[in-house]
Design an enzyme around this catalytic site. Structure first.
Site, PDB file in Angstrom:
ATOM      1  N   LYS A 129     -41.943  92.827 -36.458  1.00  0.00           N
ATOM      2  CA  LYS A 129     -40.500  92.759 -36.649  1.00  0.00           C
ATOM      3  C   LYS A 129     -40.060  93.701 -37.775  1.00  0.00           C
ATOM      4  CE  LYS A 129     -36.835  89.307 -37.314  1.00  0.00           C
ATOM      5  NZ  LYS A 129     -36.565  87.863 -37.518  1.00  0.00           N
TER       6      LYS A 129
ATOM      7  N   SER B  45     -33.280  86.115 -34.512  1.00  0.00           N
ATOM      8  CA  SER B  45     -33.196  87.507 -34.940  1.00  0.00           C
ATOM      9  C   SER B  45     -34.419  88.348 -34.561  1.00  0.00           C
ATOM     10  CB  SER B  45     -32.999  87.561 -36.459  1.00  0.00           C
ATOM     11  OG  SER B  45     -34.100  87.016 -37.148  1.00  0.00           O
TER      12      SER B  45
ATOM     13  N   SER C  46     -35.200  81.987 -35.366  1.00  0.00           N
ATOM     14  CA  SER C  46     -35.330  83.429 -35.123  1.00  0.00           C
ATOM     15  C   SER C  46     -36.573  83.837 -34.356  1.00  0.00           C
ATOM     16  CB  SER C  46     -35.267  84.192 -36.451  1.00  0.00           C
ATOM     17  OG  SER C  46     -33.955  84.164 -36.963  1.00  0.00           O
TER      18      SER C  46
END
Length: 224
Positions: free
Chosen positions: A44, A119, A143
């Site tokens: 990420k 996210s 997320s």
């Protein structure tokens, strides 16, 4: 190559991590093979990788190139994994979509009219699209779990402080917050999550981050 094809379709990769081929050659010469030997792992965007930016989707952080790998990336490498791409996030990362003014909108590979969630949306889109088999996301309020659900994947937010996250100094992380943001794996099946956790919860993790309780991975809990 597959990651490139997927990101051309749904815009999920923000950066290709340089030095992958060199790392693979180093791994081949090592006598001991880690649990994740040779496995490419997507990371990420907000997780620090040496020589790359962790922008959090915010322009103000674009000039801050990181000088060293985060603990989780160091442990992944010690276990033989090869971090190979960084993936998209929503601006500030407090959002269940996956869009920012730097990298644009990430689409859900299962339905381009839908969001992949957030996210960790870039991770969800890349794995669901077949461009990665294992990824590392972060989760404070869904997320990892939301994009895993939206993209038909498996994801795990570990227990607090099991795999700690040192955040980019984004202003919205106020000291009064009591919610813990954790790092965790995303993949197509539960066995991959378990293997990743077993690899991460190791002596190297405990050495690099002494705030992590040195409790080994429990095989019996996994099998119950």
């Amino acid at each position: 190559g597959e990651a490139l094809e997927v990101t051309r379709e749904v815009n999920c990769v923000t950066d290709f991590i340089h030095g992958c081929e060199d790392q693979l050659q180093i791994l081949k010469k090592q006598k001991e093979k880690g649990l994740l030997y040779g496995i490419p792992v997507s990371i990420k965007n907000n997780i620090n990788c040496k020589g790359h930016v962790s922008s959090g989707g915010m322009v103000k952080f674009l000039g801050q190139v990181k000088e060293e790998d985060s603990v989780i990336v160091q442990v992944l490498k010690s276990q033989g994994a090869i971090p190979f791409v960084k993936t998209n996030i929503p601006q500030t990362m407090i959002n269940y979509d996956c869009s920012n003014l730097i990298f644009g909108q990430t689409l859900n590979p299962l339905n381009h009219q839908k969001t992949p969630g957030g996210s960790s949306g870039g991770e969800g889109a890349l794995i669901a699209g077949g461009g990665s088999i294992l990824g590392i996301g972060s989760d404070i309020a869904g997320s990892i779990r939301l994009p895993s659900s939206f993209c038909g994947l498996c994801g795990l937010k570990p227990t607090g402080n099991r795999i700690r996250y040192f955040p980019t100094p984004v202003l919205f992380f106020h000291p009064s917050w009591r919610l813990q943001r954790m790092l965790g794996p995303m993949a197509r099946d539960v066995d991959s999550l378990a293997l990743c956790m077993k690899a991460l919860i190791c002596e190297e993790m405990f050495r690099l981050d002494p705030t992590v309780p040195p409790i080994p991975f429990d095989e019996e809990v996994r099998l119950r």
